[in-house]
Design an enzyme around this catalytic site. Structure first.
Site, mmCIF file in Angstrom:
data_model
loop_
_atom_site.group_PDB
_atom_site.id
_atom_site.type_symbol
_atom_site.label_atom_id
_atom_site.label_comp_id
_atom_site.label_asym_id
_atom_site.label_seq_id
_atom_site.Cartn_x
_atom_site.Cartn_y
_atom_site.Cartn_z
ATOM 1 N N LYS A 1 -34.541 30.168 -20.116
ATOM 2 C CA LYS A 1 -33.166 30.349 -19.654
ATOM 3 C C LYS A 1 -32.785 31.828 -19.536
ATOM 4 O O LYS A 1 -31.882 32.188 -18.799
ATOM 5 C CB LYS A 1 -32.200 29.597 -20.561
ATOM 6 C CG LYS A 1 -32.388 28.092 -20.404
ATOM 7 C CD LYS A 1 -31.370 27.270 -21.138
ATOM 8 C CE LYS A 1 -31.490 25.801 -20.780
ATOM 9 N NZ LYS A 1 -32.730 25.164 -21.284
HETATM 10 C C1 LIG Z 1 -33.256 23.986 -20.900
HETATM 11 C C2 LIG Z 1 -34.661 23.710 -21.282
HETATM 12 C C3 LIG Z 1 -35.456 22.777 -20.589
HETATM 13 C C4 LIG Z 1 -34.909 21.926 -19.472
HETATM 14 O O1 LIG Z 1 -34.682 22.658 -18.286
HETATM 15 P P1 LIG Z 1 -33.777 22.056 -17.126
HETATM 16 O O2 LIG Z 1 -33.568 23.150 -16.159
HETATM 17 O O3 LIG Z 1 -32.506 21.613 -17.790
HETATM 18 O O4 LIG Z 1 -34.531 20.898 -16.529
HETATM 19 C C5 LIG Z 1 -36.783 22.634 -20.968
HETATM 20 N N1 LIG Z 1 -37.309 23.350 -21.992
HETATM 21 C C6 LIG Z 1 -36.570 24.263 -22.681
HETATM 22 C C7 LIG Z 1 -37.203 24.993 -23.807
HETATM 23 C C8 LIG Z 1 -35.225 24.474 -22.352
HETATM 24 O O5 LIG Z 1 -34.511 25.377 -23.058
#
Ligand SMILES: *Cc1c(COP(=O)(O)O)cnc(C)c1O
Length: 468
Positions: free
Chosen positions: A112
């Protein structure tokens, strides 16, 4: 470049407005009217660029001139400067045609950061130019909050408040929020669940007077600018492995469908991508959709991959819009039906098209642990539970051995140390930038699950009350 809503009833906007708005006024999500196109020669021209240079080439066309190109370059240089690996998104080979792209070298150790570091700076830039400020309010189950706080701390034009469920996030996740000392940052522990936090945020957005008073804004995963920043690493991986002269497939641990949707966008822009393989834990609404053609809600079960413990994938609406031939009325009707009945069937033709685009695979916690331990024993490579689900999905669903498959490793193993230790026997150490996390002083603010109390807290701590 103009943007339209998936529900067809909101005004068309430019990039800077979409950035600040988040959700469209008709409840839909914004998308570009057309996809910028990259020819094979354009893609060859991306070889050898640094990560921020590549990002500028990919993101530039989406901004449509609303951010000056030299400002964009600077924003992107700064966004990826403090990543813990010089390659920013390094590729690690696990098997002859299986690669892991490590998206966890950002400041909060989850993918993120790629989007948030850009979003925070882009927000600040656009606001400063306009002489405006905003208050970002969000809810987090663990990874979004730290990434958003890290990206927005010390930004002059932003106050940020993140609600998290008290005693229901991991210690690393909590400390990544509660040890930040910047005045514009507020992490609030709510006595309730993640859903309670999300309901509080929704209620604040629906309170128009409050919304205007504090100039409320969102940094959640439906913000278009987050998707845009995630498109970049699909190009980065594919070009590194031979695109445009050979296709590359991707396996993506998926929750809100934002990450894999960015890959879908990369393909729409001309990047030759073979398969998209979606990995999920037992909260498998998406794999079930691709298997049956029906999107059907079920309760959320807590797992060792908590960032994917999601029932309704908010970004899926963007894919539905494409599936319905970009018909906003049909998309709005489908989403309404899903909300009312808890289920939605798209019919055989559209189901077939969806299946041609995505493969889904799901694992329970025991299977996830054995993937972690197998990879540790065979390759001395430590996967976090989310990334392990991606690896298993790639191995199970990869069809064409000639086409390399890249698994997006979405979190550092040290972000989920207990699960990793239980699976592998190894307690993963935090990287140097966070080595002292457990000795930094914490400030924990606990609030009841009560809308009026939370709103009053925000009023009292926001720095722009009374400002125009
Ligand atoms: C947010 C997150 C996901 C999921 O990603 P999306 O874009 O919501 O599909 C997967 N793994 C981790 C570690 C995350 O923080």
């Amino acid at each position: 470049m103009r943007y339209i809503s998936t529900r067809g009833q909101a005004p068309e906007l430019e990039f800077d407005e979409v950035l600040l708005t988040g959700l469209a006024r008709d409840g839909g999500l914004y998308l570009p009217v057309t996809w910028p196109q990259f020819s094979a020669d354009d893609i060859r021209g991306l070889r050898g660029l640094s990560y921020p240079e590549l990002a500028a080439r990919i993101i530039g066309p989406f901004t449509g001139g609303t951010i000056d190109p030299s400002d964009l370059d600077e924003i992107l240089q700064e966004s990826y400067r403090d990543f813990g690996h010089k390659a920013v998104a390094p590729l690690h080979q696990l098997a002859p045609s299986l690669w892991v792209m490590e998206l966890f070298h950002g400041p909060t150790l989850a993918f993120k950061d790629f989007a948030m570091q850009f979003l925070g700076r882009a927000f600040d830039h656009v606001l400063q130019k306009r002489g405006e400020r905003v208050t970002i309010v969000g809810a987090t189950s663990g990874d979004t909050g730290p990434a958003a706080i890290e990206a927005c701390k010390d930004r002059d034009a932003i106050d940020i408040f993140f609600l998290y469920p008290h005693e229901r996030v991991s210690e690393v996740q909590r400390r990544q929020m509660t040890t930040v000392t910047s005045k514009n940052v507020n992490a609030l522990a709510v006595e309730g669940t993640f859903d309670d936090c999300q309901d509080l945020v929704k209620a604040m957005f629906n309170d128009t007077a409050f919304r205007d008073e504090i100039r409320l804004s969102a940094a959640n995963s439906i913000n278009w600018a987050r998707i845009v920043a995630q498109i970049v690493y699909y190009f980065h991986a594919a070009v590194s492995l031979g695109a445009p002269d050979r296709p590359v497939s991707f396996a993506v641990p998926t929750g809100n469908f934002g990450n894999v949707y960015a890959g879908y966008a990369a393909r729409a822009m001309g990047l030759p991508i073979g398969q998209f393989i979606i990995g999920s834990n037992v909260n498998d609404i998406l794999p079930r959709f691709f298997d049956t053609g029906a999107l059907t809600m079920a309760g959320v079960t807590p797992t060792i991959s908590p960032s994917m413990d999601i029932q309704v994938s908010s970004n899926f609406e963007r894919f539905l819009f494409e599936l319905y031939g970009r018909d906003g009325a049909a998309t709005a009707a489908a989403v309404t039906e899903f909300r009312e009945k808890g289920t939605l069937s798209v019919g055989d033709n559209l189901w077939q098209r969806a299946q041609d685009t995505f493969d889904g695979y799901c694992l329970d916690d025991a299977e996830t642990r054995s993937v972690i331990s197998d990879n540790w024993r065979s390759s001395s490579y430590l996967l976090d539970p989310h990334s392990a689900i991606g690896v298993a999905a790639a191995q199970a669903k990869h069809k064409d051995e000639e086409t390399p498959v890249v698994v997006l490793a979405t979190a550092h193993p040290a972000k989920f140390p207990d699960a990793v230790k239980e699976a592998s026997g190894v307690y993963p150490a935090l990287p140097p930038s966070l080595a002292d996390l457990h000795s930094r002083p914490e400030r924990i603010e606990v609030l009841p699950n009560d809308l009026a109390t939370v709103q009053q807290y925000i009023r009292n701590h926001v720095s722009l009350v009374g400002a125009a």
